[in-house]
Motif scaffolding. Structure first.
Motif, PDB file in Angstrom:
ATOM      1  N   THR A  31       0.839  -1.188   0.000  1.00 13.82           N
ATOM      2  CA  THR A  31       0.000   0.000   0.000  1.00 13.82           C
ATOM      3  C   THR A  31       0.881   1.247   0.000  1.00 13.82           C
ATOM      4  O   THR A  31       1.969   1.241   0.587  1.00 13.82           O
ATOM      5  CB  THR A  31      -0.944   0.020   1.221  1.00 13.82           C
ATOM      6  N   THR A  32       0.405   2.282  -0.669  1.00 13.24           N
ATOM      7  CA  THR A  32       1.162   3.541  -0.706  1.00 13.24           C
ATOM      8  C   THR A  32       1.020   4.306   0.602  1.00 13.24           C
ATOM      9  O   THR A  32       1.784   5.225   0.875  1.00 13.24           O
ATOM     10  CB  THR A  32       0.667   4.420  -1.871  1.00 13.24           C
ATOM     11  N   PRO A  90       1.259   3.597   4.458  1.00 14.26           N
ATOM     12  CA  PRO A  90       1.609   2.603   5.482  1.00 14.26           C
ATOM     13  C   PRO A  90       0.577   2.478   6.593  1.00 14.26           C
ATOM     14  O   PRO A  90       0.408   1.401   7.173  1.00 14.26           O
ATOM     15  CB  PRO A  90       2.947   3.121   6.021  1.00 14.26           C
ATOM     16  N   ILE A  91      -0.134   3.578   6.898  1.00 10.14           N
ATOM     17  CA  ILE A  91      -1.119   3.550   7.974  1.00 10.14           C
ATOM     18  C   ILE A  91      -2.205   2.508   7.714  1.00 10.14           C
ATOM     19  O   ILE A  91      -2.786   1.927   8.643  1.00 10.14           O
ATOM     20  CB  ILE A  91      -1.742   4.957   8.158  1.00 10.14           C
ATOM     21  N   LEU A  92      -2.489   2.234   6.426  1.00 12.85           N
ATOM     22  CA  LEU A  92      -3.558   1.289   6.075  1.00 12.85           C
ATOM     23  C   LEU A  92      -3.143  -0.167   6.254  1.00 12.85           C
ATOM     24  O   LEU A  92      -3.966  -1.069   6.100  1.00 12.85           O
ATOM     25  CB  LEU A  92      -4.012   1.521   4.626  1.00 12.85           C
ATOM     26  N   SER A  93      -1.878  -0.410   6.574  1.00 13.45           N
ATOM     27  CA  SER A  93      -1.424  -1.777   6.842  1.00 13.45           C
ATOM     28  C   SER A  93      -1.654  -2.170   8.298  1.00 13.45           C
ATOM     29  O   SER A  93      -1.319  -3.278   8.709  1.00 13.45           O
ATOM     30  CB  SER A  93       0.061  -1.925   6.496  1.00 13.45           C
ATOM     31  N   PHE A 143      -8.955  -1.522   7.360  1.00  7.96           N
ATOM     32  CA  PHE A 143      -9.680  -0.757   6.336  1.00  7.96           C
ATOM     33  C   PHE A 143      -8.680  -0.119   5.388  1.00  7.96           C
ATOM     34  O   PHE A 143      -7.691   0.474   5.823  1.00  7.96           O
ATOM     35  CB  PHE A 143     -10.528   0.319   7.020  1.00  7.96           C
ATOM     36  N   ASP A 144      -8.921  -0.259   4.074  1.00  3.66           N
ATOM     37  CA  ASP A 144      -8.027   0.372   3.095  1.00  3.66           C
ATOM     38  C   ASP A 144      -8.789   1.302   2.149  1.00  3.66           C
ATOM     39  O   ASP A 144      -8.384   1.526   1.017  1.00  3.66           O
ATOM     40  CB  ASP A 144      -7.266  -0.702   2.301  1.00  3.66           C
TER      41      ASP A 144
END
Length: 382
Positions: A25-26, A28-31, A47-48
């Motif tokens: 993912t571009t 990192p918080i979404l990982s 959640f992405d």
């Protein structure tokens, strides 16, 4: 924040939460996986912006709070912890995880930067989990894997009366299936449609397939159309694909007088053998006659192959070419001892129409399900 939780319960919950996260993912918080305390224990969420997973588990909470931690790292750790209760505690921007003699210190991610996980309120209807999973596996195989045309990378759900229909196409083939729907009465012009990414729907089918009934809800929030799938204390939401799904149902014939019935497993094995000599993307030649079915593969100058199998033909002899991988997808999906090939006609007398694949419980008895798989060597839609 401080709590303790059963190791196996934690491992299963984290694994569920991260299953639909993208590998890369571009942002990192979404990982991350968001862990919040609740009245009965913990809520884990991921959640992405397109798909979310949320589950609640029992835990002993000593100090309430919320943390965000790398999802896949936590999943790897949880799956390898010793058989003992798992204790979590926060220390400034660090998360301390202890289990037996194992100790881990993880960096906490900034909770305030994490997006709000969508909630879809209300229940639109229920479907049997096992039947839903089977239908998704049958239909989703025909969805396109080419992101150039997003609208055909999804499976269209169609709720009407007491049934839930599923349709998918990649322009070369079309698959449809309907299952029982128990819920809101939707009739006539109010028929509800939702275009769900095929990958998400497949994961939902695999995850919830053995969990009894699945609750499905639809919502339109802030110009975002969503669908949610819930079982017990687990929920998956997905953003719907925008666009008009092609009207492929009209391609299916009402009645076909020219057809052949063949043993499914024998045909799959023969197709795999004969196609060994084919170059990539090449087609097999299928010749149906009163004597049975003959398959021919003309590969390179060094290799050719042919094989015949028993086939009970009704109507005229017919010769056509089919892509073996697409054919095997349809044959695997029918899930019956025998399969029926129905040969349609086209406006061009020299060109066969699409071939319809349906299940057969015996040589002379059609299958009980509504699954249909339409296959054409040339483009169905232009």
């Amino acid at each position: 924040m401080r709590f303790s939780v059963n190791r196996d319960v934690l491992s299963e919950a984290v694994s569920f939460a991260v299953k639909l996260l993208p590998q890369r993912t571009t942002l990192p918080i979404l990982s991350g996986v968001l862990i919040e305390t609740t009245e009965s224990g913990l809520r884990l969420s991921s959640f992405d912006y397109e798909v979310s997973s949320q589950t609640e588990i029992d835990a002993s909470v000593e100090e309430e709070g919320t943390i965000l931690v790398s999802g896949r790292l936590l999943a790897d750790i949880a799956s390898r912890l010793p058989n003992a209760p798992v204790n979590f505690a926060t220390d400034d921007n660090k998360i301390l995880v202890t289990c037996g003699s194992a100790n881990f210190t993880l960096l906490s991610m900034p909770v305030e930067e994490y997006p709000t996980v969508p909630q879809v309120e209300g229940q639109t209807g229920l479907v049997p989990g096992e039947e839903f999973a089977t239908s998704v596996a049958q239909v989703a195989v025909a969805a396109s894997r080419d992101d150039v045309t997003p609208v055909i990378t999804g499976v269209q759900l169609e709720v009407n009366d007491n049934s839930l229909g599923m349709v998918a196409t990649d322009r070369y083939r079309v698959a449809v299936r309907a299952i029982d729907w128990d819920g809101s009465d939707i009739t006539g012009d109010e028929a509800l449609t939702a275009l769900v990414p095929a990958r998400t729907l497949q994961e939902v089918g695999k995850t919830f397939g053995h969990s009894g009934n699945i609750s499905i809800s639809f919502a339109n929030k802030d110009d975002r159309e969503l669908v949610s799938f819930s079982v017990d204390r687990k929920t998956v939401t997905s953003l719907l694909i925008k666009g008009s799904f092609p009207p492929v149902r009209r391609l299916f014939p009402e009645n076909v007088d020219n057809y052949a019935v063949i043993n499914t497993s024998e045909l799959i094995e023969a197709v795999r053998r004969v196609s060994l000599v084919l170059e990539r993307e090449a087609a097999l030649r299928f010749s149906f006659s009163i004597d049975g079915l003959t398959m021919e593969a003309i590969g390179s100058e060094q290799a050719q192959a042919s094989e015949s199998v028993d086939a009970l033909l009704t109507g005229d002899d017919i010769v056509l070419s089919l892509k073996p991988s697409f054919l095997i997808d349809g044959l695997n999906a029918v899930r019956s001892e025998f399969v029926r090939f129905s040969f349609t006609k086209s406006e061009n007398t020299n060109k066969p129409g699409p071939m319809l694949i349906t299940s057969q419980s015996s040589k002379d008895q059609p299958g009980a399900d509504s699954y249909k798989y339409l296959l054409q060597p040339n483009l169905l839609l232009r």
